[in-house]
Write a protein that holds these residues in place. Structure first.
Motif, PDB file in Angstrom:
ATOM      1  N   ALA A   1       0.846  -1.189   0.000  1.00  0.00           N
ATOM      2  CA  ALA A   1       0.000   0.000   0.000  1.00  0.00           C
ATOM      3  C   ALA A   1       0.887   1.248   0.000  1.00  0.00           C
ATOM      4  CB  ALA A   1      -0.901  -0.009   1.231  1.00  0.00           C
ATOM      5  N   SER A   2       2.195   1.044   0.068  1.00  0.00           N
ATOM      6  CA  SER A   2       3.109   2.172   0.277  1.00  0.00           C
ATOM      7  C   SER A   2       3.631   2.760  -1.035  1.00  0.00           C
ATOM      8  CB  SER A   2       4.284   1.710   1.154  1.00  0.00           C
ATOM      9  OG  SER A   2       5.350   2.638   1.048  1.00  0.00           O
ATOM     10  N   TYR A   3       3.258   4.002  -1.300  1.00  0.00           N
ATOM     11  CA  TYR A   3       3.771   4.707  -2.471  1.00  0.00           C
ATOM     12  C   TYR A   3       5.272   4.983  -2.319  1.00  0.00           C
ATOM     13  CZ  TYR A   3      -0.630   5.602  -4.924  1.00  0.00           C
ATOM     14  OH  TYR A   3      -1.787   5.464  -5.653  1.00  0.00           O
ATOM     15  N   GLU A   4       5.690   5.210  -1.060  1.00  0.00           N
ATOM     16  CA  GLU A   4       7.112   5.465  -0.813  1.00  0.00           C
ATOM     17  C   GLU A   4       7.921   4.258  -1.272  1.00  0.00           C
ATOM     18  OE1 GLU A   4       4.725   6.056   1.387  1.00  0.00           O
ATOM     19  OE2 GLU A   4       4.878   8.242   1.648  1.00  0.00           O
ATOM     20  N   GLU A   5       7.432   3.072  -0.880  1.00  0.00           N
ATOM     21  CA  GLU A   5       8.136   1.846  -1.256  1.00  0.00           C
ATOM     22  C   GLU A   5       8.178   1.711  -2.787  1.00  0.00           C
ATOM     23  OE1 GLU A   5       6.355  -1.669   0.453  1.00  0.00           O
ATOM     24  OE2 GLU A   5       7.790  -3.002  -0.544  1.00  0.00           O
ATOM     25  N   ALA A   6       7.072   2.014  -3.429  1.00  0.00           N
ATOM     26  CA  ALA A   6       7.005   1.890  -4.890  1.00  0.00           C
ATOM     27  C   ALA A   6       7.976   2.851  -5.571  1.00  0.00           C
ATOM     28  CB  ALA A   6       5.584   2.149  -5.361  1.00  0.00           C
ATOM     29  N   ALA A   7       8.026   4.090  -5.069  1.00  0.00           N
ATOM     30  CA  ALA A   7       8.900   5.099  -5.679  1.00  0.00           C
ATOM     31  C   ALA A   7      10.361   4.733  -5.466  1.00  0.00           C
ATOM     32  CB  ALA A   7       8.595   6.469  -5.085  1.00  0.00           C
ATOM     33  N   GLU A   8      10.652   4.124  -4.332  1.00  0.00           N
ATOM     34  CA  GLU A   8      12.019   3.704  -4.033  1.00  0.00           C
ATOM     35  C   GLU A   8      12.407   2.502  -4.901  1.00  0.00           C
ATOM     36  OE1 GLU A   8      14.301   5.124  -2.328  1.00  0.00           O
ATOM     37  OE2 GLU A   8      15.641   3.438  -2.815  1.00  0.00           O
ATOM     38  N   PHE A   9      11.426   1.594  -5.095  1.00  0.00           N
ATOM     39  CA  PHE A   9      11.674   0.317  -5.766  1.00  0.00           C
ATOM     40  C   PHE A   9      11.878   0.445  -7.273  1.00  0.00           C
ATOM     41  CE2 PHE A   9       9.714  -3.387  -7.953  1.00  0.00           C
ATOM     42  CZ  PHE A   9      10.571  -4.384  -7.524  1.00  0.00           C
ATOM     43  N   ALA A  10      11.030   1.261  -7.916  1.00  0.00           N
ATOM     44  CA  ALA A  10      11.001   1.245  -9.393  1.00  0.00           C
ATOM     45  C   ALA A  10      11.110   2.633 -10.002  1.00  0.00           C
ATOM     46  CB  ALA A  10       9.701   0.599  -9.865  1.00  0.00           C
ATOM     47  N   ASP A  11      11.601   2.662 -11.245  1.00  0.00           N
ATOM     48  CA  ASP A  11      11.612   3.896 -12.029  1.00  0.00           C
ATOM     49  C   ASP A  11      10.695   3.769 -13.237  1.00  0.00           C
ATOM     50  OD1 ASP A  11      13.520   4.987 -10.301  1.00  0.00           O
ATOM     51  OD2 ASP A  11      15.110   3.912 -11.366  1.00  0.00           O
TER      52      ASP A  11
ATOM     53  N   THR B   1      12.357  11.098  -7.168  1.00  0.00           N
ATOM     54  CA  THR B   1      13.611  11.848  -7.081  1.00  0.00           C
ATOM     55  C   THR B   1      14.569  11.470  -8.199  1.00  0.00           C
ATOM     56  OG1 THR B   1      14.398  10.159  -5.564  1.00  0.00           O
ATOM     57  CG2 THR B   1      13.486  12.163  -4.577  1.00  0.00           C
ATOM     58  N   ARG B   2      14.243  10.390  -8.951  1.00  0.00           N
ATOM     59  CA  ARG B   2      15.117   9.932 -10.041  1.00  0.00           C
ATOM     60  C   ARG B   2      14.354  10.001 -11.362  1.00  0.00           C
ATOM     61  NH1 ARG B   2      15.383   5.341  -6.207  1.00  0.00           N
ATOM     62  NH2 ARG B   2      14.004   4.312  -7.673  1.00  0.00           N
ATOM     63  N   PRO B   3      15.074   9.952 -12.472  1.00  0.00           N
ATOM     64  CA  PRO B   3      14.369   9.927 -13.766  1.00  0.00           C
ATOM     65  C   PRO B   3      13.389   8.750 -13.811  1.00  0.00           C
ATOM     66  CG  PRO B   3      16.707  10.293 -14.101  1.00  0.00           C
ATOM     67  CD  PRO B   3      16.533   9.984 -12.640  1.00  0.00           C
ATOM     68  N   THR B   4      12.182   9.021 -14.259  1.00  0.00           N
ATOM     69  CA  THR B   4      11.098   8.042 -14.161  1.00  0.00           C
ATOM     70  C   THR B   4      10.221   8.093 -15.395  1.00  0.00           C
ATOM     71  OG1 THR B   4      10.992   8.509 -11.786  1.00  0.00           O
ATOM     72  CG2 THR B   4       9.089   7.391 -12.744  1.00  0.00           C
ATOM     73  N   VAL B   5       9.688   6.926 -15.799  1.00  0.00           N
ATOM     74  CA  VAL B   5       8.648   6.925 -16.830  1.00  0.00           C
ATOM     75  C   VAL B   5       7.364   6.365 -16.228  1.00  0.00           C
ATOM     76  CG1 VAL B   5       7.950   6.197 -19.133  1.00  0.00           C
ATOM     77  CG2 VAL B   5      10.380   6.520 -18.636  1.00  0.00           C
ATOM     78  N   ILE B   6       6.291   7.110 -16.373  1.00  0.00           N
ATOM     79  CA  ILE B   6       4.970   6.641 -15.931  1.00  0.00           C
ATOM     80  C   ILE B   6       4.171   6.314 -17.186  1.00  0.00           C
ATOM     81  CG2 ILE B   6       2.850   7.229 -14.677  1.00  0.00           C
ATOM     82  CD1 ILE B   6       4.493   9.364 -13.151  1.00  0.00           C
ATOM     83  N   PHE B   7       3.770   5.050 -17.297  1.00  0.00           N
ATOM     84  CA  PHE B   7       2.942   4.624 -18.428  1.00  0.00           C
ATOM     85  C   PHE B   7       1.488   4.537 -17.950  1.00  0.00           C
ATOM     86  CE2 PHE B   7       7.078   2.664 -19.422  1.00  0.00           C
ATOM     87  CZ  PHE B   7       7.267   3.099 -20.728  1.00  0.00           C
ATOM     88  N   GLY B   8       0.635   5.363 -18.516  1.00  0.00           N
ATOM     89  CA  GLY B   8      -0.787   5.265 -18.184  1.00  0.00           C
ATOM     90  C   GLY B   8      -1.424   4.145 -18.991  1.00  0.00           C
ATOM     91  N   LYS B   9      -2.258   3.332 -18.335  1.00  0.00           N
ATOM     92  CA  LYS B   9      -2.968   2.261 -19.053  1.00  0.00           C
ATOM     93  C   LYS B   9      -4.479   2.453 -19.014  1.00  0.00           C
ATOM     94  CE  LYS B   9      -1.326  -1.755 -19.766  1.00  0.00           C
ATOM     95  NZ  LYS B   9      -0.551  -1.467 -20.971  1.00  0.00           N
ATOM     96  N   SER B  10      -4.946   3.218 -18.035  1.00  0.00           N
ATOM     97  CA  SER B  10      -6.394   3.395 -17.871  1.00  0.00           C
ATOM     98  C   SER B  10      -6.994   4.064 -19.106  1.00  0.00           C
ATOM     99  CB  SER B  10      -6.676   4.266 -16.649  1.00  0.00           C
ATOM    100  OG  SER B  10      -5.937   3.809 -15.537  1.00  0.00           O
ATOM    101  N   THR B  11      -8.299   3.841 -19.313  1.00  0.00           N
ATOM    102  CA  THR B  11      -9.002   4.506 -20.413  1.00  0.00           C
ATOM    103  C   THR B  11      -9.378   5.912 -19.954  1.00  0.00           C
ATOM    104  OG1 THR B  11      -9.851   2.395 -21.151  1.00  0.00           O
ATOM    105  CG2 THR B  11     -10.997   4.351 -21.950  1.00  0.00           C
ATOM    106  N   VAL B  12      -8.825   6.907 -20.621  1.00  0.00           N
ATOM    107  CA  VAL B  12      -8.998   8.288 -20.142  1.00  0.00           C
ATOM    108  C   VAL B  12      -9.444   9.211 -21.277  1.00  0.00           C
ATOM    109  CG1 VAL B  12      -7.275   8.068 -18.307  1.00  0.00           C
ATOM    110  CG2 VAL B  12      -6.538   8.768 -20.597  1.00  0.00           C
ATOM    111  N   PRO B  13     -10.073  10.338 -20.921  1.00  0.00           N
ATOM    112  CA  PRO B  13     -10.443  11.318 -21.942  1.00  0.00           C
ATOM    113  C   PRO B  13      -9.195  11.871 -22.627  1.00  0.00           C
ATOM    114  CG  PRO B  13     -11.446  11.850 -19.806  1.00  0.00           C
ATOM    115  CD  PRO B  13     -10.486  10.747 -19.566  1.00  0.00           C
TER     116      PRO B  13
END
Ligand code: UDX
Length: 441
Positions: A70-80, A114-126
């Motif tokens: 449930a931890s966003y901190e853990e996710a941000a630390e774990f992956a880019d 805090t590091r270079p990151t790519v966020i891939f959106g998958k949800s169906t969005v406007p």
């Protein structure tokens, strides 16, 4: 190459994506705010019915490639590399999509990057969402301009989610053309195995990628409503829509798939997605372009009313009638009852005074939660006990295989209405039943 990936949202989309990315060999962290979902997934249990997913989930948890938090901190630390797969339901009282879950992921996650990151959106969005989220993420993130938002729409069908994720018809990636970055090369690494399989990879701009998804669903909904509209004309003229669909389907330009006439489409995607698409086109001043989708929606909803009428005709009056409903899920091989035509029909019939007995192989729990006042039985046979009419509303294999002789001893009247045109009319008529389909003589 093995990547470290976080997937936000563990619903149909997110849970499947997380498990399948681990199956590809990546190290994956699934993130959700719902502790119940997380507890189930950690225990190797899928919170919904999806054939084959549990095996993939368990195998990858056991291999140590898949965890949940449930931890966003853990996710941000774990992956880019982050995938965003939360829901975009319809807003209450309007057509537009409710973006609060998508927005909340960005608002919570971005300040931790805090590091270079790519966020891939998958949800169906406007259309326009990805660009907006990109700007917001760069504004909030300590890594600032090194945070990229790309869009990678998901086309998975419930019931085929694992196959559709690991062997999709195509991969689509929208990248920000104004700020070329790493998104495409990262996606190529993540999906290396799929690309090696020769799966088409369409790389485009953000807006096009968002529109690909909206258009694909609008086209599918239109195809279903087209055949259902023709089915109304078939009914009025004594023609058979199933034969007609086979015949026009032989034309490769048309194709036979998604031409099954019946009580129409439902589920968590098509209905809300065509409405959100119309709403967004309106905001963009292109509302005229999509007014036909309103008709697509109307044709679809009319099928449900027609089914209720047929049931009434069969019983004389619904007041005091005993109606068996076989199927509650919006389609077979799913326990999803969101906007399910089957449950909607069952509910309408009960509100008009009939006793309704419902059976579904997988969707009983979800149905009870949504429509607690219907009567639920433990088998198809029990649902048909004393029935004045049997309605087949979801084409589960179990119902397709039913024989007149299975039901004869329990029903009050030998009348069956096939809301999915999935039974063989002659089998039932030859056994002395009244058979009715939708758009069939
Ligand atoms: C759909 C899209 O197919 C998928 O690509 C997208 O990612 C999400 O939405 P899904 O909601 O799982 O997937 O269901 P789908 O198999 O498309 O069926 C939608 C509805 O249409 C169901 O209620 C089904 O019963 C109905 N349908 C389908 C018909 O009435 N007739 C048909 O010929 C086909």
């Amino acid at each position: 190459m093995t990547s470290r990936i976080a997937v936000f949202g563990t619903g149909y989309l997110g849970a499947t994506h997380a498990a399948c990315m681990a199956e590809l060999g990546h190290e994956v962290l699934g993130v959700d705010v719902d502790p119940n979902k997380l507890a189930m997934l950690e225990a190797g249990e899928v919170p919904f019915y999806e054939p084959g997913l549990e095996e993939v989930l368990r195998r990858n948890i056991a291999a140590g490639r898949l965890r949940f938090t449930a931890s966003y901190e853990e996710a941000a630390e774990f992956a880019d590399i982050h995938f965003l797969g939360v829901g975009t339901p319809q807003k209450k009282g309007e057509f537009a999509a409710d973006m609060r879950f998508v927005d909340s992921v960005i608002e919570t996650l971005a300040p931790l990057l805090t590091r270079p990151t790519v966020i891939f959106g998958k949800s169906t969005v406007p259309v326009g969402t990805a660009e907006r989220l990109g700007a917001r993420a760069r504004e909030l993130a300590p890594a600032g301009q090194d945070v990229e938002v790309a869009w990678n729409p998901e086309f998975l069908r419930e019931g085929y989610a694992v196959k559709d994720t690991l062997h999709p018809d195509r991969l689509v990636l929208g990248v920000d053309r104004h700020r070329p970055g790493r998104a495409e090369s990262v996606a190529r690494e993540v999906y290396e195995q799929l690309l090696n399989e020769g799966i088409p990879f369409v790389v485009t701009d953000l807006a096009t990628s968002e529109l690909v998804k909206a258009s694909a669903n609008a086209f599918l909904a239109t195809k279903i409503s087209f055949i259902n509209a023709i089915s109304e004309v078939c009914e009025a003229s004594g023609a058979d829509v199933t034969v007609l669909a086979d015949a026009i389907g032989h034309d490769e330009r048309i194709g036979r798939r998604f031409l099954n006439a019946g009580i129409g489409f439902g589920g968590g995607c098509l209905p809300k997605d065509i409405r959100a698409f119309m709403a967004r086109a309106g905001e963009l001043g292109a509302d005229q372009a999509l007014t036909f989708l309103r008709e697509v929606d109307n044709i679809n909803m009319r099928r449900r009313t027609r089914m209720v009428e047929l049931a009434r005709e069969a019983c004389g009056s619904l007041l005091g009638a005993n109606v068996a409903v076989l199927g509650a899920a919006f389609k077979p091989d799913s326990d999803d009852v969101r906007d399910s035509p089957a449950l909607n029909v069952a509910g309408q019939i009960q509100l008009q005074g009939a006793a309704v007995n419902v059976y579904d192989p997988k969707a009983m729990g979800n149905s009870k939660a949504l429509f607690p006042t219907l009567t639920y039985t433990s088998s198809a046979l029990d649902a048909c006990a004393g029935a004045d009419v049997v309605l087949v509303l979801t084409e589960w294999t179990e119902f397709r295989k039913l024989l007149p002789s299975d039901l004869e001893a329990v029903v009050r009247k030998k009348v069956i209405i096939d809301g999915r045109n999935c039974l063989e009319p002659t089998t039932w008529r030859d056994a002395g039943w009244t058979y009715r389909g939708l758009g069939r003589p």
